[in-house]
Write a protein that holds these residues in place. Structure first.
Motif, PDB file in Angstrom:
ATOM      1  N   VAL A 237     -53.048 -15.084  39.016  1.00 47.62           N
ATOM      2  CA  VAL A 237     -52.957 -14.858  37.567  1.00 47.62           C
ATOM      3  C   VAL A 237     -54.233 -15.419  36.951  1.00 47.62           C
ATOM      4  CG1 VAL A 237     -51.623 -15.355  35.481  1.00 47.62           C
ATOM      5  CG2 VAL A 237     -50.440 -15.035  37.670  1.00 47.62           C
ATOM      6  N   GLN A 258     -49.595 -10.179  31.297  1.00 50.45           N
ATOM      7  CA  GLN A 258     -48.400 -11.020  31.159  1.00 50.45           C
ATOM      8  C   GLN A 258     -48.160 -11.334  29.678  1.00 50.45           C
ATOM      9  OE1 GLN A 258     -46.725 -11.988  34.388  1.00 50.45           O
ATOM     10  NE2 GLN A 258     -48.024 -10.181  34.589  1.00 50.45           N
ATOM     11  N   LYS A 264     -51.970 -10.660  35.718  1.00 48.55           N
ATOM     12  CA  LYS A 264     -51.663 -10.803  37.154  1.00 48.55           C
ATOM     13  C   LYS A 264     -52.413  -9.708  37.905  1.00 48.55           C
ATOM     14  CE  LYS A 264     -47.307 -12.010  38.262  1.00 48.55           C
ATOM     15  NZ  LYS A 264     -45.871 -11.756  38.484  1.00 48.55           N
TER      16      LYS A 264
END
Ligand SMILES: Cc1cc2nc3c(=O)[nH]c(=O)nc-3n(C[C@H](O)[C@H](O)[C@H](O)COP(=O)(O)OP(=O)(O)OC[C@H]3O[C@@H](n4cnc5c(N)ncnc54)[C@H](O)[C@@H]3O)c2cc1C
Length: 331
Positions: A237, A258, A264
């Motif tokens: 991430v 996200q 991600k």
């Protein structure tokens, strides 16, 4: 409580690598667990062994948790740590209780599920988790924790971080739904496509369960035929700015924004781009359909698999500047 010495852990882990364990203590009740922890407060905990790679013989005691039982009060389900995770999901689906169906066929035990907050096909176990009962290794006291205490995140929780050597999870509770308007999760592309292929326009939770089982049987290597522990690495991430810079250079890179503004990145794609998919050296390798899964073709030892993992991490850093974090627990 049953104690055995010099036990090969190969049949107890899905990687199936040979590793002799000094002392393997099997416990079937919280009373036995308390007795085992009194003698061995630092013991490692073994559930289904589906997220562990043994890289050498295991010195020091291992406690194999075999606490069994599932009960339900209305829509609140309580399962003991040693129960099979997939068995619990099936049990819930058979009783019309929704919430866990996207997590069907994940190997391992109930007690390990909160450890890395298992997830698949758009759902993580914390979506329904209502409580986790743990035994304090030192006091042998049973403590009921709320999900908010556990800091669940993407493949992580406090149990994987600062509580790693403090608690043993003995039971987990899930608040499920039997409401007629229960909303199944079909947003994940693979699930939506599988349901469409089955001409299922108004899927029930059983339809979703069956779709997930079918997808997993098709796409993921079965540890019964080839040793593996599922995804070896977590999907990295990164900050949105780093993802944007990478996409300028690699426009095909799959990225998933996200809710907190981070992005991600599909680790499997990064590994594949570095040429590792299907790679094999002796019996240690990378699965030929799923680059995130490292495999034991038969007689690999854990150190060979770990060495391969290290080389994969190094090549991904060199090519993309992204460190891959290991998801599997290395013993
Ligand atoms: C083919 C395959 C597919 C997989 N797919 C997924 C997936 O889709 N999503 C996902 O999240 N994971 C997946 N996994 C990983 C794995 O199934 C999960 O992490 C599972 O929860 C591990 O359960 P286990 O009982 O086998 O744990 P183990 O491997 O026995 O243990 C894992 C870790 O948890 C600790 N632990 C276990 N039980 C307890 C307890 N009761 N209290 C305290 N510590 C404990 C152990 O000490 C160890 O550090 C997959 C694995 C395989 C082999």
């Amino acid at each position: 409580m049953h104690t055995a010495h010099n036990v090969d852990l190969a049949p107890h882990t899905t990687f199936g690598v040979r590793a002799l364990c000094d002392t393997l203590v099997t416990v079937r009740s919280t009373q036995e667990l308390a007795e085992a922890l009194e003698s061995y407060p630092e013991a490692r905990i073994l559930g289904g062994g589906s997220n562990i790679l043994c890289t050498s013989d295991v010195h020091g005691p291992v406690i194999h948790l075999r606490l069994m039982g599932v009960t339900k009060t209305d829509t609140l389900v309580t399962a003991q740590a040693g129960e099979s995770w997939h068995g619990l999901v099936t049990w819930c689906v058979e009783r019309g209780l929704g919430g866990l169906e996207n997590l069907a066929l994940i190997p391992g035990t109930v007690g390990a599920a909160p450890m890395q907050n298992i997830g698949a096909y758009g759902v993580e176990q914390d979506a329904c988790c209502a409580g986790v009962t743990v035994m304090d290794r030192r006091t042998r006291e049973l403590i009921r924790l709320l999900p908010t205490d556990c800091a669940f995140g993407y493949r992580t929780s406090r149990f994987k971080q600062e509580w790693r050597n403090r608690y043993v999870i003995t039971e987990v509770q899930y608040r499920l739904s039997n409401a007629p308007d229960y909303h199944v999760h079909t947003e994940y592309r693979d699930v939506a496509e599988e349901l469409a292929a089955r001409h299922c326009s108004q899927p029930s939770l059983r339809d979703v369960y069956e779709a997930v089982v079918a997808i997993r049987q098709r796409k993921l290597p079965d540890p019964a035929s080839i040793g593996n522990a599922g995804s070896f690495f977590k999907n990295p991430v990164v900050l949105a700015s780093q993802a944007a810079a990478l996409r300028d250079v690699h426009p095909q890179m799959p990225t998933y924004p996200q809710s907190d503004g981070t992005v991600k990145i599909a680790a499997a794609w990064l590994i594949d781009q570095c040429g590792w998919k299907g790679y094999r050296e002796h019996d240690a390798g990378v699965h030929d359909r799923q680059a995130l899964v490292l495999v034991n073709h038969g007689t690999a030892v854990g150190a060979e698999i770990l060495d391969l993992a290290n080389r994969i991490q190094q090549s991904v850093v060199e090519r993309f500047g992204i460190p891959l974090e290991t998801e599997v627990n290395v013993w």
